[in-house]
Scaffold this active site. Structure first.
Site, short mmCIF file in Angstrom:
data_model
loop_
_atom_site.label_atom_id
_atom_site.label_comp_id
_atom_site.label_asym_id
_atom_site.label_seq_id
_atom_site.Cartn_x
_atom_site.Cartn_y
_atom_site.Cartn_z
N THR B 41 0.73 -1.27 0.00
CA THR B 41 0.00 0.00 0.00
C THR B 41 0.75 1.30 0.00
OG1 THR B 41 -1.76 -1.06 1.23
CG2 THR B 41 -1.82 1.27 1.19
N ASP B 57 -3.82 3.48 -3.25
CA ASP B 57 -3.68 2.61 -4.42
C ASP B 57 -4.68 1.47 -4.26
OD1 ASP B 57 -1.55 -0.10 -3.90
OD2 ASP B 57 -2.15 1.29 -2.31
N ARG B 59 -3.88 -2.22 -4.67
CA ARG B 59 -3.32 -3.58 -4.78
C ARG B 59 -3.33 -4.25 -3.41
NH1 ARG B 59 2.62 -4.48 -7.27
NH2 ARG B 59 1.45 -4.35 -9.20
N LYS B 73 -9.40 0.55 -0.52
CA LYS B 73 -8.72 0.76 0.75
C LYS B 73 -9.24 1.98 1.51
CE LYS B 73 -4.63 -1.28 -1.19
NZ LYS B 73 -3.19 -1.29 -1.37
N GLY B 87 -1.59 -2.34 6.03
CA GLY B 87 -1.21 -3.38 6.98
C GLY B 87 -1.98 -4.64 6.68
N SER B 169 3.78 0.82 2.69
CA SER B 169 5.12 0.56 2.17
C SER B 169 5.55 1.62 1.17
CB SER B 169 5.17 -0.83 1.53
OG SER B 169 4.18 -0.93 0.55
N ASP B 206 7.03 1.51 -5.59
CA ASP B 206 6.98 0.54 -4.51
C ASP B 206 6.37 -0.76 -5.03
OD1 ASP B 206 4.75 -0.05 -1.82
OD2 ASP B 206 6.86 -0.63 -1.92
N SER B 209 2.67 -1.67 -3.84
CA SER B 209 1.51 -0.88 -4.28
C SER B 209 1.39 -0.97 -5.78
CB SER B 209 1.68 0.59 -3.90
OG SER B 209 2.21 0.73 -2.63
#
Lengths: 205, 276
Positions: B41, B57, B59, B73, B87, B169, B206, B209
């Site tokens: 994320t 995002d 994913r 999310k 998380g 992340s 990242d 994500s």
């Protein structure tokens, strides 16, 4: 070895046009040894609602019984069949209750809405995080292979016959590349007026 | 009998630790635990001129596999409060649902729209109670009678009230974008673009994500715009070949058909009219 691959197993659910497909392999093993070849992992929860569970076999059986219990109470209270979305909520809550000591299973749900007959598929992780994609859900020891097969084969709006071929080939070819699943397969195609169950001829190794 | 469970026993709410002893024994035998689905994320929040913008995002990952390419999310907490979660996905989902439920009861009790500080307090007290074991990192934003508010909440229960926050992340990539572009009291269009750029920085740099950018704008008078997707940053490729199988390809051992009876919902009988 992972707890999830102790008994082995695989399950897929796919959405089609006014129908859903749900399939699983039939292997029941204890680590390397295959003990049974008729352990279906797809369970009918109501007329048009099916649940597939892979993971630790003892937890598969326990959770199915727990969910059947909850479902029966629901149908007695509400006097109507449960909708798949609500059932997803029930599954998610049953699993999250055990957040710090989870059941080692990963469910897939496939069904048609009892009123609108709209197709529905969903899956959860072992602590109940729900996921409702538009195309397919996979779970089991060969999940990685199944993701690959499904991404390649799935198309939107497939008729029941086409959907059967798609889900069968995706499942069979994935379990052939996994030592922990296989030894036969069962596929259910759920349509508004009937459910067709087929047992497939598969490699028995 | 040590444990006799009556079927009619209503289960208490909250967590059940029944399986813990059994699971510990399984792990002693050398069987490894599976990983929970995480949301890797990039989640961000920004306070602008009229309110708050939340971005995320889409994913969800299970170890290194992308389990869901388009998950949501940004969770609903109250009509004027939304919360992004990073998380362990199940934890963020269930925690935000529970606080949302309690806030609705609070609304009925007080007869007023909720304040963002109330949601923040409830969340931090819950997470602190579980000492970080409920792994939910949240970006909470909303507009109440005192204006727009933005909080970041960490899994152990610490919170920060700030004009712009990032979590997950991809938070470093997103924060870099914010630090470069943030100005106080931005206009809505500029703020939306900046949030989109911050999430995109996370998506492209990242690994945890990916996919699309979702936005949630909570503006003046607690008006909410939930834009999902706001920006489809990654389109799926077009399949070049046809891989469908002819009917009859798969060898079938046995086939059985179960007819489903339709439930009769209503029945009406019209009798012949008497035209005498």
């Amino acid at each position: 070895m992972s707890i999830m691959s102790y008994n082995g197993g695989a399950a897929i659910a796919m959405k089609g046009k006014n129908c859903v497909a749900i399939a699983s392999d039939l292997r029941f093993g204890i680590q390397a040894q295959t003990v049974g070849m008729d352990f279906e992992k797809v369970f009918p929860m109501s007329d048009r609602l099916y649940l597939g569970l892979t993971g630790l076999a003892t937890d598969v059986q326990t959770v199915v019984q727990k969910l059947a219990f909850q479902l029966k109470l629901y149908e007695l209270r509400e006097n109507r069949p449960i909708s798949p979305k609500t059932f997803l909520s029930v599954v998610s809550n049953v699993l999250y209750e055990k957040r710090f000591g989870p059941y080692f299973i990963e469910p897939v749900i496939a069904g048609l809405d009892p009123k609108t007959s709209e197709p529905f598929i969903a899956s959860c992780d072992l602590i109940g995080c729900p996921m409702e994609p538009e195309d397919f859900v996979v779970t089991g020891t060969c999940a990685v292979q199944m993701y690959g097969m499904c991404e390649a084969l799935w198309q939107p709006d497939m008729e029941p016959d086409q959907l059967f071929e798609c889900v069968s080939q995706a499942l069979l070819n994935s379990v052939d590349r996994d030592a922990g699943s296989g030894w036969g397969a069962v596929v259910h195609i759920v349509e508004a007026d009937k459910v067709t169950t087929r047992r497939l001829k598969a490699r028995m190794d | 009998m040590a444990t006799t469970v009556s079927c009619l026993e209503v289960p208490k709410g909250g967590f059940s630790f029944d399986n813990c002893a059994r699971n510990a024994r399984l792990e002693e035998r050398g069987l490894t635990r599976p990983k929970f689905r995480k949301t890797g994320t990039t989640i961000v929040g920004l306070v602008f001129e009229d309110g708050v913008i939340l971005g995320a995002d889409t994913r969800a990952t299970e170890d290194t596999i992308v389990a869901d390419k388009n998950c949501s999310k940004i969770h609903y907490i109250a009509p004027n409060i939304y919360c992004c979660g990073a998380g362990t996905a199940a934890d963020t989902e269930k925690t935000t649902e529970m606080i949302s439920s309690n806030l609705q009861l609070h609304r009925y009790r007080t007869g007023r729209p909720n304040r963002v500080a109330t949601a923040n307090r409830m969340l931090k007290q819950y997470l602190y109670r579980y000492q970080g074991y409920v792994s939910a990192a949240l970006v909470l934003g909303g507009v109440d009678c005192n204006g727009p508010h933005l909080y970041s909440i960490h899994p152990h229960g610490s919170t920060d009230k700030l004009p712009y926050v990032t979590m997950g992340s991809g938070s470093l990539a997103a924060m870099a974008t914010f630090e470069a572009g943030y100005k106080a009291n931005m206009k809505k269009a500029d703020a939306m673009q900046l949030v989109r750029d911050a999430v995109a920085a996370g998506i492209f740099n990242d690994l945890g994500s990916g996919s699309n950018v979702d936005l949630c704008i909570i503006g003046k008078d607690m008006k909410v715009e939930y834009l999902r997707p706001f920006d489809v940053a990654n389109k799926k490729g077009v399949r070049q070949g046809n891989y469908s199988y002819k009917p009859g390809t798969t060898a079938v051992l046995s086939k059985s058909i179960k007819q489903i009876k339709y439930d009769i919902v209503s029945e009406s009988v019209q009798e012949d009219m008497d035209t005498s």
